[in-house]
Structure formats: C-alpha cells, structure tokens
Design an enzyme around this catalytic site. Structure first.
Site, PDB file in Angstrom:
ATOM      1  CG  HIS A 127      -6.326  -1.884  -3.222  1.00  0.00           C
ATOM      2  ND1 HIS A 127      -5.478  -3.747  -3.348  1.00  0.00           N
ATOM      3  CD2 HIS A 127      -6.024  -1.357  -3.361  1.00  0.00           C
ATOM      4  CE1 HIS A 127      -4.175  -2.676  -4.095  1.00  0.00           C
ATOM      5  NE2 HIS A 127      -4.652  -1.662  -4.388  1.00  0.00           N
ATOM      6  CG  ASP A 136      -3.789   6.443   3.837  1.00  0.00           C
ATOM      7  OD1 ASP A 136      -4.320   6.329   3.050  1.00  0.00           O
ATOM      8  OD2 ASP A 136      -2.683   5.588   4.087  1.00  0.00           O
ATOM      9  CD  GLU A 166      -8.438   5.948  -3.686  1.00  0.00           C
ATOM     10  OE1 GLU A 166      -7.841   4.474  -5.214  1.00  0.00           O
ATOM     11  OE2 GLU A 166      -8.084   5.069  -2.161  1.00  0.00           O
ATOM     12  CG  HIS A 172      -5.813   5.659  -0.213  1.00  0.00           C
ATOM     13  ND1 HIS A 172      -5.230   4.935   0.414  1.00  0.00           N
ATOM     14  CD2 HIS A 172      -5.755   5.761  -1.606  1.00  0.00           C
ATOM     15  CE1 HIS A 172      -4.550   4.227  -0.557  1.00  0.00           C
ATOM     16  NE2 HIS A 172      -4.798   4.176  -1.379  1.00  0.00           N
ATOM     17  NE  ARG A 173      -6.093   1.390  -0.896  1.00  0.00           N
ATOM     18  CZ  ARG A 173      -5.627  -0.119  -0.849  1.00  0.00           C
ATOM     19  NH1 ARG A 173      -5.363  -0.533   0.045  1.00  0.00           N
ATOM     20  NH2 ARG A 173      -4.732   0.507  -1.825  1.00  0.00           N
ATOM     21  CE  LYS A 206      -6.456  -2.156  -7.518  1.00  0.00           C
ATOM     22  NZ  LYS A 206      -5.340  -1.449  -7.374  1.00  0.00           N
ATOM     23  CD  GLU A 246      -7.111   2.307  -8.093  1.00  0.00           C
ATOM     24  OE1 GLU A 246      -5.578   1.296  -8.417  1.00  0.00           O
ATOM     25  OE2 GLU A 246      -6.518   3.115  -6.910  1.00  0.00           O
ATOM     26  CG  ASP A 258      -8.556   0.778  -4.150  1.00  0.00           C
ATOM     27  OD1 ASP A 258      -8.067   1.160  -5.060  1.00  0.00           O
ATOM     28  OD2 ASP A 258      -8.981   0.841  -3.394  1.00  0.00           O
TER      29      ASP A 258
END
Length: 240
Positions: free
Chosen positions: A57, A234, A42, A15-16, A119, A117, A44
C-alpha cells in the site's frame, strides 16, 4: 460472466486480504481471505526501481518495515529481503512483499475476483502500465481502480474492455457531472459517503458502486440495497 451476475448479494472483496486478522497485503492475508470464502481480493500495487509491480500500500516502507526507504528506490532483488509486519513481530515472524504476478496466479487458482488499486508510483511511471494490464487480463473477473483519474484514462485507452473504477472523494469528485467519468465502469467509495447527495448521484450514473471501510456490523450490511454491487472489507467472513 462476472461473479455478481451469479449472486443475489453484493460481491465481497477482502481489503488487502483478510487484513482484520492478518497483516495486510501478504500471502497469508490472501490465503485467509480464500479460507473465509471471500469472493475476491482487493490489493494495492506499487512499482520497484526496476519496474516490477509489487503488492504494497505505502510508497514508503517505514510503517510496515521500519525502514526509511521508498519502494521505488529499491530494485526487486533488494525488496525481497525486506521483512514486513507488525512492529514487534516482523523481525522474527515477518512477511515478504508479494509480486502482483504471484497474487494473480493465486486468484486464478482459487477462482477469486481481483480489485487492483494503482498507487502513486504507477501514476508516476505509466510506461509500466502495460505489464500490469496484461497480468490483470489473465483473470475473468478483475478491475483496476485508483484515486487518479488520469491513470484510469490511460488504462481505458490501452484496454477498452478492461473494467475500471474510480475511488471517489467528497471534495474532489464532480458530483453534478458524474457522466464525464466515461473512462470508468464504476465508483468505489467510502461508507461515509452513503448519504445524499452522493448516493443519488451515484445511482443516477448507472455505474457499479462498491463500498469500502465496512466492517460487517453496519445496519446496511445486513440488508444491502440493490444499488450496492460490492463490499470491500477487512472482515470478509462477516459478510458470508
């Protein structure tokens, strides 16, 4: 062939990046995710003033850079000089914001899956969506996700075979009629929705289900049910 078809366990997305120990959405976090043997990343995507897809993000830079400016108000050349990171260290050890193209190349080189993702600045300027799609399609295992169903509809109209996933919410998702989300291949949902009636509805949809917000210490992470296709975490090393 997707990564999932080669594995008996859910695919693990960082995640990120490995944001549990590195600052989020930085090349350092992505490199650490690869070192920890994550299956995918993953991230953003926001758009600069001149339409460059960048990996960050927040639409505003204050939390990550201490600057009260929005990403979409700056041209890419201006954004390159912005240092992001933890509040007390970014001045001396700050990171730059990477471009989507840069991370796609990294994933291609390291054979990593990618969850992009989309945004709010992408939803506001869908005329730049084609460029993002073209970058995404350089990878074999990639999907575009968003909380915004309308931008995902646009993705499917432009690239019918590109995988999409809706980030669902308890209050705004039509749980009784998930079949109407025919423009997505899967649902990405927070671990707090791992209960009825949400689980039953999602299983009945027949779509891919990925769970975010997991740390690797949950009981369900130790013995994942067959209906979970992926984790977004994470701490990717805890799942490996």
């Amino acid at each position: 062939m997707s990564t999932k078809s080669l594995m008996s366990k859910p695919i693990v997305f960082a995640h990120r990046g490995a944001s549990g120990i590195c600052f989020e959405n930085t090349m350092r976090a992505f490199k650490e995710a690869a070192r920890q043997s994550a299956d995918g990343i993953e991230l953003d995507v926001q758009l600069t003033a001149d339409g460059v897809p960048v990996v960050v993000h927040d639409a505003d830079l204050y939390r990550i850079a201490g600057i009260r400016k929005s990403v979409s108000a700056l041209h890419f050349s201006e954004l390159q000089s912005v240092k992001i990171g933890s509040k007390f260290f970014r001045r001396f050890k700050g990171h730059r914001i990477p471009t989507l193209r840069e991370v796609v190349s990294f994933c291609e080189l390291n054979r990593l899956a990618l969850n992009i993702e989309l945004k709010e600045t992408v939803s506001e300027r869908p005329e730049f969506l084609r460029e993002i799609i073209d970058m995404a399609m350089l990878l074999d295992d990639v999907h575009l996700s968003s909380f915004d169903p309308e931008i995902l509809m646009k993705v499917k109209a432009m690239a019918p075979f590109l995988e999409t996933a809706l980030l669902v919410k308890a209050k705004t998702t039509d749980w009784d009629h998930l079949e109407k989300y025919d423009f997505v291949n899967g649902f990405n949902f927070h671990k707090r929705l791992l209960k009825e009636p949400y689980i039953g509805a999602m299983i009945a949809s027949g779509k891919r289900l990925r769970v975010y917000g997991v740390t690797g210490k949950e009981a369900i992470a130790l013995q994942p049910p067959a209906y979970i296709d992926g984790w977004i975490t994470d701490f990717p090393d805890r799942f490996k």
